[in-house]
Design an enzyme around this catalytic site. Structure first.
Site, mmCIF file in Angstrom:
data_model
loop_
_atom_site.group_PDB
_atom_site.id
_atom_site.type_symbol
_atom_site.label_atom_id
_atom_site.label_comp_id
_atom_site.label_asym_id
_atom_site.label_seq_id
_atom_site.Cartn_x
_atom_site.Cartn_y
_atom_site.Cartn_z
ATOM 1 N N ARG A 117 23.825 3.954 -8.786
ATOM 2 C CA ARG A 117 23.298 2.289 -7.824
ATOM 3 C C ARG A 117 23.030 2.039 -6.488
ATOM 4 N NH1 ARG A 117 28.241 1.612 -10.673
ATOM 5 N NH2 ARG A 117 27.340 0.177 -12.645
ATOM 6 N N LYS A 139 9.322 0.479 0.091
ATOM 7 C CA LYS A 139 8.949 0.022 -1.126
ATOM 8 C C LYS A 139 8.822 1.465 -2.387
ATOM 9 C CE LYS A 139 5.634 -3.504 -0.319
ATOM 10 N NZ LYS A 139 4.415 -3.930 -0.795
ATOM 11 N N GLU A 181 -6.895 4.233 5.422
ATOM 12 C CA GLU A 181 -5.589 2.928 6.343
ATOM 13 C C GLU A 181 -5.158 3.791 7.091
ATOM 14 O OE1 GLU A 181 -3.850 1.733 3.695
ATOM 15 O OE2 GLU A 181 -3.824 2.873 1.867
ATOM 16 N N LYS A 223 2.673 0.208 11.181
ATOM 17 C CA LYS A 223 3.688 -0.026 10.197
ATOM 18 C C LYS A 223 4.790 -0.201 10.082
ATOM 19 C CE LYS A 223 4.432 0.810 5.377
ATOM 20 N NZ LYS A 223 3.919 0.727 4.253
ATOM 21 N N GLU A 233 6.962 -8.536 2.519
ATOM 22 C CA GLU A 233 5.718 -9.075 2.263
ATOM 23 C C GLU A 233 6.019 -10.395 2.284
ATOM 24 O OE1 GLU A 233 4.125 -6.590 0.140
ATOM 25 O OE2 GLU A 233 1.908 -7.244 -0.407
ATOM 26 N N ARG A 237 3.662 -9.373 7.003
ATOM 27 C CA ARG A 237 3.063 -7.856 6.005
ATOM 28 C C ARG A 237 1.678 -8.247 5.182
ATOM 29 N NH1 ARG A 237 7.583 -3.062 3.681
ATOM 30 N NH2 ARG A 237 5.873 -1.784 3.010
ATOM 31 N N ASN A 241 -2.514 -5.386 3.376
ATOM 32 C CA ASN A 241 -3.805 -5.659 2.845
ATOM 33 C C ASN A 241 -5.042 -6.005 2.587
ATOM 34 O OD1 ASN A 241 -1.595 -5.540 0.595
ATOM 35 N ND2 ASN A 241 -1.320 -7.890 1.246
ATOM 36 N N HIS A 244 -7.330 -3.976 0.213
ATOM 37 C CA HIS A 244 -7.037 -3.804 -0.790
ATOM 38 C C HIS A 244 -7.497 -4.973 -1.570
ATOM 39 C CE1 HIS A 244 -4.969 -0.960 1.673
ATOM 40 N NE2 HIS A 244 -3.944 -0.652 1.026
ATOM 41 N N HIS A 248 -8.590 -2.481 -4.891
ATOM 42 C CA HIS A 248 -7.617 -2.647 -6.192
ATOM 43 C C HIS A 248 -8.645 -2.826 -7.581
ATOM 44 C CE1 HIS A 248 -3.159 -2.683 -3.831
ATOM 45 N NE2 HIS A 248 -3.672 -2.026 -4.380
ATOM 46 N N HIS A 261 -7.301 6.072 -4.005
ATOM 47 C CA HIS A 261 -6.561 4.472 -3.206
ATOM 48 C C HIS A 261 -7.295 4.717 -1.769
ATOM 49 C CE1 HIS A 261 -4.175 1.379 -2.147
ATOM 50 N NE2 HIS A 261 -3.691 1.598 -0.975
HETATM 51 N N1 NAD Z 1 5.001 3.061 -1.022
HETATM 52 C C1 NAD Z 1 4.095 2.159 -0.593
HETATM 53 O O1 NAD Z 1 3.485 1.243 0.506
HETATM 54 C C2 NAD Z 1 2.977 2.771 -0.804
HETATM 55 C C3 NAD Z 1 1.714 2.524 0.270
HETATM 56 C C4 NAD Z 1 0.654 3.296 0.019
HETATM 57 C C5 NAD Z 1 0.451 4.269 -1.376
HETATM 58 N N2 NAD Z 1 1.631 4.180 -2.383
HETATM 59 C C6 NAD Z 1 1.979 5.044 -3.637
HETATM 60 O O2 NAD Z 1 1.499 6.407 -3.042
HETATM 61 C C7 NAD Z 1 0.072 6.817 -4.245
HETATM 62 C C8 NAD Z 1 -0.644 7.586 -3.321
HETATM 63 O O3 NAD Z 1 -0.168 8.817 -2.409
HETATM 64 P P1 NAD Z 1 -1.296 10.031 -2.597
HETATM 65 O O4 NAD Z 1 -2.690 10.134 -1.698
HETATM 66 O O5 NAD Z 1 -0.516 10.478 -1.347
HETATM 67 O O6 NAD Z 1 -1.562 10.429 -3.564
HETATM 68 P P2 NAD Z 1 -0.838 12.086 -4.706
HETATM 69 O O7 NAD Z 1 0.871 11.997 -3.747
HETATM 70 O O8 NAD Z 1 -1.516 12.174 -5.571
HETATM 71 O O9 NAD Z 1 -0.771 13.571 -3.541
HETATM 72 C C9 NAD Z 1 -2.533 13.742 -3.478
HETATM 73 C C10 NAD Z 1 -2.287 15.343 -3.912
HETATM 74 O O10 NAD Z 1 -2.029 16.324 -2.961
HETATM 75 C C11 NAD Z 1 -1.234 17.087 -3.337
HETATM 76 N N3 NAD Z 1 -0.537 16.626 -2.020
HETATM 77 C C12 NAD Z 1 0.891 16.365 -1.148
HETATM 78 N N4 NAD Z 1 0.254 16.786 0.125
HETATM 79 C C13 NAD Z 1 -0.046 18.005 0.064
HETATM 80 C C14 NAD Z 1 -0.219 19.419 1.057
HETATM 81 N N5 NAD Z 1 0.325 18.953 2.245
HETATM 82 N N6 NAD Z 1 -1.333 20.196 1.206
HETATM 83 C C15 NAD Z 1 -1.928 19.865 -0.405
HETATM 84 N N7 NAD Z 1 -1.616 19.451 -1.233
HETATM 85 C C16 NAD Z 1 -0.650 18.077 -1.176
HETATM 86 C C17 NAD Z 1 -0.446 16.285 -3.907
HETATM 87 O O11 NAD Z 1 0.789 17.341 -4.520
HETATM 88 C C18 NAD Z 1 -0.657 15.645 -4.788
HETATM 89 O O12 NAD Z 1 -1.959 16.473 -5.923
HETATM 90 C C19 NAD Z 1 0.123 6.004 -4.692
HETATM 91 O O13 NAD Z 1 0.894 5.743 -5.865
HETATM 92 C C20 NAD Z 1 0.238 4.576 -4.142
HETATM 93 O O14 NAD Z 1 0.891 3.943 -5.595
HETATM 94 C C21 NAD Z 1 2.634 3.433 -1.386
HETATM 95 ZN ZN ZN Z 2 -2.820 1.228 0.435
#
Ligand code: NAD
Ligand code: ZN
Length: 357
Positions: A117, A139, A181, A223, A233, A237, A241, A244, A248, A261
């Site tokens: 929990r 989030k 971003e 942020k 949001e 917040r 977007n 976005h 999307h 992304h």
């Molecule tokens: N919670 C939120 O507010 C929020 C906001 C934006 C995005 N997201 C989420 O984030 C995700 C995308 O994240 P991302 O773009 O980081 O992708 P990811 O987590 O897939 O990372 C991209 C790749 O880089 C590798 N990697 C990570 N750090 C590294 C480093 N220092 N050196 C070498 N390789 C490295 C990872 O293992 C992966 O293969 C999506 O699922 C999206 O929905 C969440």
């Molecule tokens: Zn984003």
């Protein structure tokens, strides 16, 4: 070290931005905590595991590997990680350290939000995108077959440790996608950040450490300010977007395979800038600087072949529509936003066309 406070009704915590921040992780694990579970991927661990281990300062921890990838960001993986935690003695006193890209931050955060929990999580983002966006704000999520991030929880971390040094190993494409971003943060809220990105694009692209640290610190500050004003949001917040809403649709229409992304966000921002001009909010002259700044971090994957009409149809399916109305975040000038609804579909279609062409 720049540290930015996030205030939410439940909790106040810091996002710390500093080269070498990984070395301090042990100091952030509460003294009375039970077992520490580090959730990570093999690639991140290979590059930075030894630094994190040193940073733990002798504190023991259990390693949980997650396979990584959007297709594995699923509830079944959260369940499997939770089973492993129980098997290794996890309990209500345990702490999760989410150490990786946005996927690990989202999934590790979700695991912490629901394990027994809810237990604390420390977020250590290792991609640029996760550092400036995913890991700050609380989030957490997993994907459903029906769509991305459709289950999750708000679960603020104990602390978010952002170490720009880990970006040295990040592939170029991931780095540039994360910069989209950062550009977004500048356009919506900081002319200073925007000018830094615009004027010093060569240093930023070359990952010159001081400049990169400055960009990250500015984006994280923004942020934190926005999340503190509106955790869930319902108002401010939403400005995050920017780029976005239409972005999307590019991701979804191409089955989440063609664009990272951040790349889709770059295209979505181009569309939002065109839309801001076409609806009379943004003078065309000012839009040129914004478009040029985005171009300086390209070339972005082209969206050729995607049907503008199909992209438009997808807009109304976006989970961010409110009672069926699409709200667009537009920009009237660098550093400012305007949330607008009820824009004529034909105008939106034209803005999408201009972006796809
Ligand atoms: N919670 C939120 O507010 C929020 C906001 C934006 C995005 N997201 C989420 O984030 C995700 C995308 O994240 P991302 O773009 O980081 O992708 P990811 O987590 O897939 O990372 C991209 C790749 O880089 C590798 N990697 C990570 N750090 C590294 C480093 N220092 N050196 C070498 N390789 C490295 C990872 O293992 C992966 O293969 C999506 O699922 C999206 O929905 C969440
Ligand atoms: Zn984003």
């Amino acid at each position: 070290m720049p540290a930015f406070a996030v205030h939410t009704p439940a909790q106040t915590y810091e996002a710390k931005v500093e080269r070498g921040a990984l070395a301090q992780v042990g100091g952030h694990v509460p003294a009375k905590a039970g077992k520490v579970f580090v959730v990570t991927t093999e690639d991140v661990w290979r590059h930075h595991g030894s630094t994190l281990t040193t940073g733990m300062g002798g504190r023991s921890f259990e390693l949980l590997f997650f396979p990584g990838g959007e297709s594995r960001k699923r509830f079944s993986e959260v369940e499997s990680l939770a089973e492993q935690m129980v098997a290794r003695g996890g309990d209500r006193a345990s702490v999760v350290v989410a150490f990786g890209g946005g996927i690990v931050n989202d999934l590790g955060g979700f695991l912490a939000a629901i394990f027994m929990r809810g237990i604390p999580v420390i977020q250590i983002p290792t991609t640029l995108l996760a550092q400036v966006d995913a890991a700050v704000g609380g989030k957490t999520a997993a994907n459903l077959v029906s769509g991305k991030n459709l289950i999750g929880a708000f679960h603020q971390p104990l602390v978010c440790l952002i170490d720009p040094d880990v970006l040295a190993t990040l592939p170029e494409r991931e780095y540039l996608a994360g910069l989209a971003e950062v550009i977004k943060a500048g356009i919506i809220r900081s002319e200073g950040l925007f000018r830094l990105l615009y004027d010093q694009h060569e240093a930023v692209r070359a990952r010159q450490p001081e400049v990169v640290e400055q960009c990250i610190a500015d984006a994280v500050r923004i942020k934190c300010e926005v999340v503190s004003a509106d955790e869930k949001e319902s108002g401010l917040r939403r400005i995050l977007n920017f780029g976005h809403t239409i972005g999307h649709t590019f991701e979804a229409e191409s089955g989440y395979t063609r664009f990272l992304h951040g790349e889709a966000v770059a295209l979505g921002m181009i569309a939002a800038i065109h839309l801001s001009v076409m609806t009379g909010y943004l003078p065309e002259k000012e839009s040129l600087d914004m478009l040029e700044c985005i171009r300086r971090y390209g070339p972005w994957p082209i969206a050729a072949g995607l049907e503008p009409e199909r992209l438009l149809a997808r807009l109304s399916h976006d989970k961010k529509t409110i009672k069926g109305t699409v709200h667009f975040v537009l920009t009237p000038k660098i550093g400012a936003t305007e949330v607008v609804s009820g824009i004529d579909e034909r105008v939106v279609l034209e803005a999408i066309r201009k972006t796809v062409e």
